[in-house]
Scaffold this active site. Structure first.
Site, PDB file in Angstrom:
ATOM      1  N   ARG A  69       0.797  -1.234   0.000  1.00 57.19           N
ATOM      2  CA  ARG A  69       0.000   0.000   0.000  1.00 57.19           C
ATOM      3  C   ARG A  69       0.825   1.277   0.000  1.00 57.19           C
ATOM      4  O   ARG A  69       0.582   2.195  -0.772  1.00 57.19           O
ATOM      5  CB  ARG A  69      -0.957   0.041   1.196  1.00 57.19           C
ATOM      6  CG  ARG A  69      -2.255  -0.660   0.964  1.00 57.19           C
ATOM      7  CD  ARG A  69      -2.752  -1.262   2.243  1.00 57.19           C
ATOM      8  NE  ARG A  69      -1.844  -2.311   2.650  1.00 57.19           N
ATOM      9  CZ  ARG A  69      -1.975  -3.595   2.295  1.00 57.19           C
ATOM     10  NH1 ARG A  69      -3.005  -3.960   1.596  1.00 57.19           N
ATOM     11  NH2 ARG A  69      -1.088  -4.497   2.666  1.00 57.19           N
ATOM     12  N   THR A  70       1.807   1.347   0.908  1.00 58.12           N
ATOM     13  CA  THR A  70       2.536   2.614   1.033  1.00 58.12           C
ATOM     14  C   THR A  70       3.288   2.911  -0.258  1.00 58.12           C
ATOM     15  O   THR A  70       3.221   4.016  -0.796  1.00 58.12           O
ATOM     16  CB  THR A  70       3.505   2.556   2.235  1.00 58.12           C
ATOM     17  OG1 THR A  70       2.756   2.159   3.390  1.00 58.12           O
ATOM     18  CG2 THR A  70       4.147   3.904   2.488  1.00 58.12           C
ATOM     19  N   LYS A  97      26.157  -3.452  -2.214  1.00 58.28           N
ATOM     20  CA  LYS A  97      27.624  -3.403  -2.359  1.00 58.28           C
ATOM     21  C   LYS A  97      28.269  -2.689  -1.178  1.00 58.28           C
ATOM     22  O   LYS A  97      29.452  -2.440  -1.176  1.00 58.28           O
ATOM     23  CB  LYS A  97      27.987  -2.666  -3.640  1.00 58.28           C
ATOM     24  CG  LYS A  97      27.449  -3.270  -4.911  1.00 58.28           C
ATOM     25  CD  LYS A  97      27.867  -2.409  -6.106  1.00 58.28           C
ATOM     26  CE  LYS A  97      27.253  -2.897  -7.400  1.00 58.28           C
ATOM     27  NZ  LYS A  97      27.475  -1.946  -8.500  1.00 58.28           N
ATOM     28  N   ARG A 118      11.450   3.990   2.766  1.00 54.87           N
ATOM     29  CA  ARG A 118      11.155   2.987   3.800  1.00 54.87           C
ATOM     30  C   ARG A 118      12.448   2.233   4.085  1.00 54.87           C
ATOM     31  O   ARG A 118      13.130   1.775   3.162  1.00 54.87           O
ATOM     32  CB  ARG A 118      10.062   2.024   3.349  1.00 54.87           C
ATOM     33  CG  ARG A 118       9.931   0.854   4.333  1.00 54.87           C
ATOM     34  CD  ARG A 118       8.673   0.070   4.128  1.00 54.87           C
ATOM     35  NE  ARG A 118       7.502   0.827   4.564  1.00 54.87           N
ATOM     36  CZ  ARG A 118       6.287   0.309   4.622  1.00 54.87           C
ATOM     37  NH1 ARG A 118       6.077  -0.948   4.291  1.00 54.87           N
ATOM     38  NH2 ARG A 118       5.266   1.052   5.014  1.00 54.87           N
ATOM     39  N   HIS A 146       5.829   6.314  11.145  1.00 47.86           N
ATOM     40  CA  HIS A 146       5.221   6.152   9.824  1.00 47.86           C
ATOM     41  C   HIS A 146       4.256   7.337   9.664  1.00 47.86           C
ATOM     42  O   HIS A 146       3.038   7.172   9.686  1.00 47.86           O
ATOM     43  CB  HIS A 146       4.488   4.812   9.780  1.00 47.86           C
ATOM     44  CG  HIS A 146       4.148   4.316   8.409  1.00 47.86           C
ATOM     45  ND1 HIS A 146       4.177   5.112   7.274  1.00 47.86           N
ATOM     46  CD2 HIS A 146       3.754   3.083   7.983  1.00 47.86           C
ATOM     47  CE1 HIS A 146       3.815   4.398   6.234  1.00 47.86           C
ATOM     48  NE2 HIS A 146       3.561   3.161   6.635  1.00 47.86           N
TER      49      HIS A 146
HETATM   50  C1  NCD Z   1       2.352  -0.960   8.134  1.00 45.05           C
HETATM   51  C2  NCD Z   1       3.862  -0.762   8.167  1.00 45.05           C
HETATM   52  O1  NCD Z   1       4.561  -1.073   7.199  1.00 45.05           O
HETATM   53  O2  NCD Z   1       4.304  -0.250   9.176  1.00 45.05           O
HETATM   54  N1  NCD Z   1       1.815  -1.132   6.866  1.00 45.05           N
HETATM   55  C3  NCD Z   1       1.575  -0.045   6.094  1.00 45.05           C
HETATM   56  O3  NCD Z   1       2.442   0.756   5.840  1.00 45.05           O
HETATM   57  N2  NCD Z   1       0.326   0.121   5.631  1.00 45.05           N
HETATM   58  C4  NCD Z   1       1.889  -1.959   9.113  1.00 45.05           C
HETATM   59  C5  NCD Z   1       2.452  -3.344   9.097  1.00 45.05           C
HETATM   60  O4  NCD Z   1       3.338  -3.694   8.322  1.00 45.05           O
HETATM   61  O5  NCD Z   1       1.960  -4.127   9.902  1.00 45.05           O
END
Ligand code: NCD
Length: 340
Positions: A69-70, A97, A118, A146
């Site tokens: 999703r993100t 590397k 991320r 997040h």
């Molecule tokens: C979450 C995350 O990656 O922190 N997911 C997300 O970004 N929608 C929650 C999770 O991974 O449980």
């Protein structure tokens, strides 16, 4: 002048240009209302046309941890604004590397106007923001934060509980509400950001976590310093009747040192249709997803299940965030139409 080191984000939209977002405490109440109001406007504009608001701008979508999703919603958000994207995965990047995050961020900043990162390490987005000298958005840094998820979560709470962003903003939508955060509160970066973002509102936060997975003191200290109340409970059934919203999270298997400990805690709390019979009819159920087994599929068709709508709200919240840090066109009509 832009500093690129993460600063405070408030009511002045022009001041968002070139800023990074690494944690929710950068946002004051006016800043939160600004981005969510902007999301509402974009929601009304984008459906049938790809906007031209960020035409010519490029997003580097850098994911060193799995994401559906993100990652996809940031990509879709940039494309919906008329911009372009390229993606970087750890497995095929020079990180393999031995390149430092700082060098990678500096390199990508030569090619892109905005970075989304991320990363498994807390504080990584902050480091990348400073190194890249380009606006950098934290898409999850280990067990840290997040922030864009918290924006879309608050946006979802407002839409589900109040039908949108009222004139009085998030405060008007959420005052007096009881919001229960359930699951792995220790490792869940979404709940860390959400609790901190709600800390300055008049809400009651209730934490329900398996033993050993409680909300960290770094987060409860922020809530303690705010106006929200917080308490912990062990019986989910006992708190359900008072809840206006349930925010459910999965137990984060990948963050455990021992599989045994994970096996012992997973499945501790499960929300199902039978349990929700005891809830207020208006109680809304959110989940950042992915879910494992903590929300039974018999909840999916109930009107309370907001987690699929929540994903769509994420598109608008991320469009708003990108539009603000890239510098929104001065007039709405400037950025409206891509094709005609
Ligand atoms: C979450 C995350 O990656 O922190 N997911 C997300 O970004 N929608 C929650 C999770 O991974 O449980």
């Amino acid at each position: 002048m832009a500093s690129f080191a993460p600063g405070s984000l408030g009511a002045d939209a022009a001041a968002w240009k070139d800023q990074s977002l690494v944690g929710v405490q950068q946002l004051d109440e006016a800043g939160l209302n600004l981005v969510l109001t902007h999301a509402e406007k974009l929601r009304g504009q984008h459906r049938d046309v790809v906007l031209a608001r960020q035409k010519g701008k490029i997003l580097a979508n850098v994911f060193y941890e799995p994401s559906t999703r993100t990652s996809c919603s940031f990509q879709a958000a940039m494309l919906r604004l008329g911009g372009s994207i390229f993606c970087v995965a750890e497995a095929t990047s020079s990180a393999k590397k031995g390149e430092t995050l700082e060098d990678t961020a500096r390199s990508l900043a030569c090619y892109a106007d905005v970075l989304v990162l991320r990363h498994p390490t807390s504080g990584a987005a902050q480091r990348a923001a400073v190194a890249s000298q380009k606006p950098t958005l934290n898409a999850g840094d280990g067990v840290g934060e997040h922030p864009s998820q918290a924006l879309l979560d608050v946006y979802t709470l407002c839409r589900e509980l109040c039908g949108g962003i009222p004139k009085g903003g998030v405060r008007e939508a959420l005052t007096g509400k009881t919001i229960c955060l359930v699951g792995d509160l220790k490792h869940g970066r979404t709940v860390h950001s959400l609790a901190k973002l709600l800390a300055s509102f008049d809400v009651a936060l209730v934490y329900v976590a398996p033993k050993g997975l409680e909300m960290p003191s770094a987060v409860t200290a922020v809530v303690e310093a705010g106006t929200a109340t917080q308490r912990s409970a062990t019986s989910l059934a006992s708190v359900i009747p008072a809840c206006d919203a349930l925010y459910v999270t999965r137990v984060q298997k990948e963050r455990f040192d021992s599989v045994k400990l994970y096996e012992a805690t997973k499945g501790s709390y499960v929300v199902d249709a039978a349990l929700l019979k005891t809830a207020k009819p208006t109680c809304t159920v959110l989940h950042p997803l992915p879910r494992v087994d903590e929300i039974a599929t018999d909840v999916d068709d109930l009107p309370n299940a907001a987690y699929f709508r929540q994903m769509e709200h994420g598109l608008y919240a991320r469009m708003a965030l990108l539009d603000l840090v890239l510098g929104a066109p001065a007039s709405w009509t400037d950025g409206l139409r891509a094709w005609f």
